[in-house]
Write a protein that holds these residues in place. Structure first.
Motif, PDB file in Angstrom:
ATOM      1  N   ARG A   1       0.824  -1.208   0.000  1.00 28.01           N
ATOM      2  CA  ARG A   1       0.000   0.000   0.000  1.00 28.01           C
ATOM      3  C   ARG A   1       0.861   1.262   0.000  1.00 28.01           C
ATOM      4  O   ARG A   1       0.543   2.243  -0.681  1.00 28.01           O
ATOM      5  N   ALA A   2       1.948   1.244   0.736  1.00 31.75           N
ATOM      6  CA  ALA A   2       2.847   2.403   0.774  1.00 31.75           C
ATOM      7  C   ALA A   2       3.450   2.665  -0.600  1.00 31.75           C
ATOM      8  O   ALA A   2       3.543   3.812  -1.045  1.00 31.75           O
ATOM      9  N   LEU A   3       3.862   1.608  -1.288  1.00 29.45           N
ATOM     10  CA  LEU A   3       4.410   1.777  -2.632  1.00 29.45           C
ATOM     11  C   LEU A   3       3.330   2.274  -3.581  1.00 29.45           C
ATOM     12  O   LEU A   3       3.573   3.172  -4.391  1.00 29.45           O
ATOM     13  N   HIS A   4       2.145   1.721  -3.476  1.00 28.24           N
ATOM     14  CA  HIS A   4       1.031   2.168  -4.325  1.00 28.24           C
ATOM     15  C   HIS A   4       0.788   3.668  -4.148  1.00 28.24           C
ATOM     16  O   HIS A   4       0.649   4.403  -5.131  1.00 28.24           O
TER      17      HIS A   4
ATOM     18  N   PRO B   1       1.840  12.813 -15.065  1.00 25.50           N
ATOM     19  CA  PRO B   1       1.074  11.817 -15.825  1.00 25.50           C
ATOM     20  C   PRO B   1       1.613  11.550 -17.227  1.00 25.50           C
ATOM     21  O   PRO B   1       1.399  10.475 -17.780  1.00 25.50           O
ATOM     22  N   ASP B   2       2.317  12.503 -17.798  1.00 25.07           N
ATOM     23  CA  ASP B   2       2.839  12.332 -19.154  1.00 25.07           C
ATOM     24  C   ASP B   2       4.229  11.700 -19.189  1.00 25.07           C
ATOM     25  O   ASP B   2       4.811  11.570 -20.267  1.00 25.07           O
ATOM     26  N   ASP B   3       4.753  11.303 -18.030  1.00 32.66           N
ATOM     27  CA  ASP B   3       6.088  10.706 -17.950  1.00 32.66           C
ATOM     28  C   ASP B   3       6.035   9.339 -17.279  1.00 32.66           C
ATOM     29  O   ASP B   3       6.639   9.123 -16.227  1.00 32.66           O
ATOM     30  N   PRO B   4       5.358   8.364 -17.874  1.00 32.15           N
ATOM     31  CA  PRO B   4       5.195   7.067 -17.210  1.00 32.15           C
ATOM     32  C   PRO B   4       6.502   6.326 -16.977  1.00 32.15           C
ATOM     33  O   PRO B   4       6.572   5.487 -16.080  1.00 32.15           O
ATOM     34  N   TRP B   5       7.542   6.621 -17.740  1.00 32.25           N
ATOM     35  CA  TRP B   5       8.827   5.965 -17.520  1.00 32.25           C
ATOM     36  C   TRP B   5       9.429   6.323 -16.174  1.00 32.25           C
ATOM     37  O   TRP B   5      10.308   5.633 -15.686  1.00 32.25           O
ATOM     38  N   LEU B   6       8.916   7.353 -15.533  1.00 34.05           N
ATOM     39  CA  LEU B   6       9.410   7.732 -14.215  1.00 34.05           C
ATOM     40  C   LEU B   6       8.726   6.970 -13.079  1.00 34.05           C
ATOM     41  O   LEU B   6       9.282   6.842 -12.004  1.00 34.05           O
ATOM     42  N   TRP B   7       7.506   6.486 -13.299  1.00 34.91           N
ATOM     43  CA  TRP B   7       6.756   5.867 -12.202  1.00 34.91           C
ATOM     44  C   TRP B   7       6.205   4.481 -12.518  1.00 34.91           C
ATOM     45  O   TRP B   7       5.939   3.701 -11.618  1.00 34.91           O
ATOM     46  N   ALA B   8       6.046   4.134 -13.783  1.00 31.97           N
ATOM     47  CA  ALA B   8       5.359   2.883 -14.138  1.00 31.97           C
ATOM     48  C   ALA B   8       6.130   1.614 -13.778  1.00 31.97           C
ATOM     49  O   ALA B   8       5.528   0.563 -13.610  1.00 31.97           O
ATOM     50  N   ALA B   9       7.424   1.677 -13.674  1.00 35.06           N
ATOM     51  CA  ALA B   9       8.217   0.469 -13.421  1.00 35.06           C
ATOM     52  C   ALA B   9       8.231   0.036 -11.964  1.00 35.06           C
ATOM     53  O   ALA B   9       8.719  -1.051 -11.657  1.00 35.06           O
ATOM     54  N   HIS B  10       7.676   0.835 -11.079  1.00 37.30           N
ATOM     55  CA  HIS B  10       7.699   0.507  -9.654  1.00 37.30           C
ATOM     56  C   HIS B  10       6.538  -0.417  -9.311  1.00 37.30           C
ATOM     57  O   HIS B  10       5.384  -0.022  -9.336  1.00 37.30           O
ATOM     58  N   VAL B  11       6.869  -1.675  -9.020  1.00 42.49           N
ATOM     59  CA  VAL B  11       5.843  -2.667  -8.699  1.00 42.49           C
ATOM     60  C   VAL B  11       6.223  -3.393  -7.425  1.00 42.49           C
ATOM     61  O   VAL B  11       7.411  -3.539  -7.102  1.00 42.49           O
ATOM     62  N   HIS B  12       5.228  -3.828  -6.698  1.00 45.03           N
ATOM     63  CA  HIS B  12       5.459  -4.610  -5.479  1.00 45.03           C
ATOM     64  C   HIS B  12       5.299  -6.083  -5.842  1.00 45.03           C
ATOM     65  O   HIS B  12       4.320  -6.473  -6.454  1.00 45.03           O
ATOM     66  N   VAL B  13       6.287  -6.880  -5.470  1.00 41.76           N
ATOM     67  CA  VAL B  13       6.237  -8.314  -5.713  1.00 41.76           C
ATOM     68  C   VAL B  13       6.306  -9.009  -4.356  1.00 41.76           C
ATOM     69  O   VAL B  13       7.207  -8.751  -3.571  1.00 41.76           O
ATOM     70  N   GLY B  14       5.351  -9.839  -4.083  1.00 51.27           N
ATOM     71  CA  GLY B  14       5.325 -10.529  -2.803  1.00 51.27           C
ATOM     72  C   GLY B  14       3.936 -10.533  -2.224  1.00 51.27           C
ATOM     73  O   GLY B  14       2.975 -10.121  -2.840  1.00 51.27           O
ATOM     74  N   SER B  15       3.870 -10.993  -0.991  1.00 53.98           N
ATOM     75  CA  SER B  15       2.548 -11.095  -0.373  1.00 53.98           C
ATOM     76  C   SER B  15       2.282  -9.953   0.571  1.00 53.98           C
ATOM     77  O   SER B  15       3.042  -9.113   0.805  1.00 53.98           O
TER      78      SER B  15
END
Length: 56
Positions: free
Chosen positions: A28-31, A42-56
């Motif tokens: 949730r914190a990462l989200h 919003p027009d620069d997705p390469w700055l934020w789109a790659a951040h994903v949480h992996v795990g439970s």
């Protein structure tokens, strides 16, 4: 950008710095950090789109 995301993430995890990191809230914190960056750039997705949480 990376510094502001890291700051938002750690602030959320530690309740503003007043508690130890609550790792159960990490997804949730990462989200929230990603949404804040997405809203700011919003027009620069390469700055934020790659951040994903992996795990439970």
């Amino acid at each position: 950008m990376a510094a502001s995301m890291a700051d938002a993430f750690s602030t959320d995890l530690t309740a503003g710095g007043s508690a130890p990191p609550a790792v159960a809230r990490s997804a949730r914190a990462l989200h929230r950090a990603v949404v804040a960056e997405r809203d700011a750039r919003p027009d620069d997705p390469w700055l934020w789109a790659a951040h994903v949480h992996v795990g439970s």
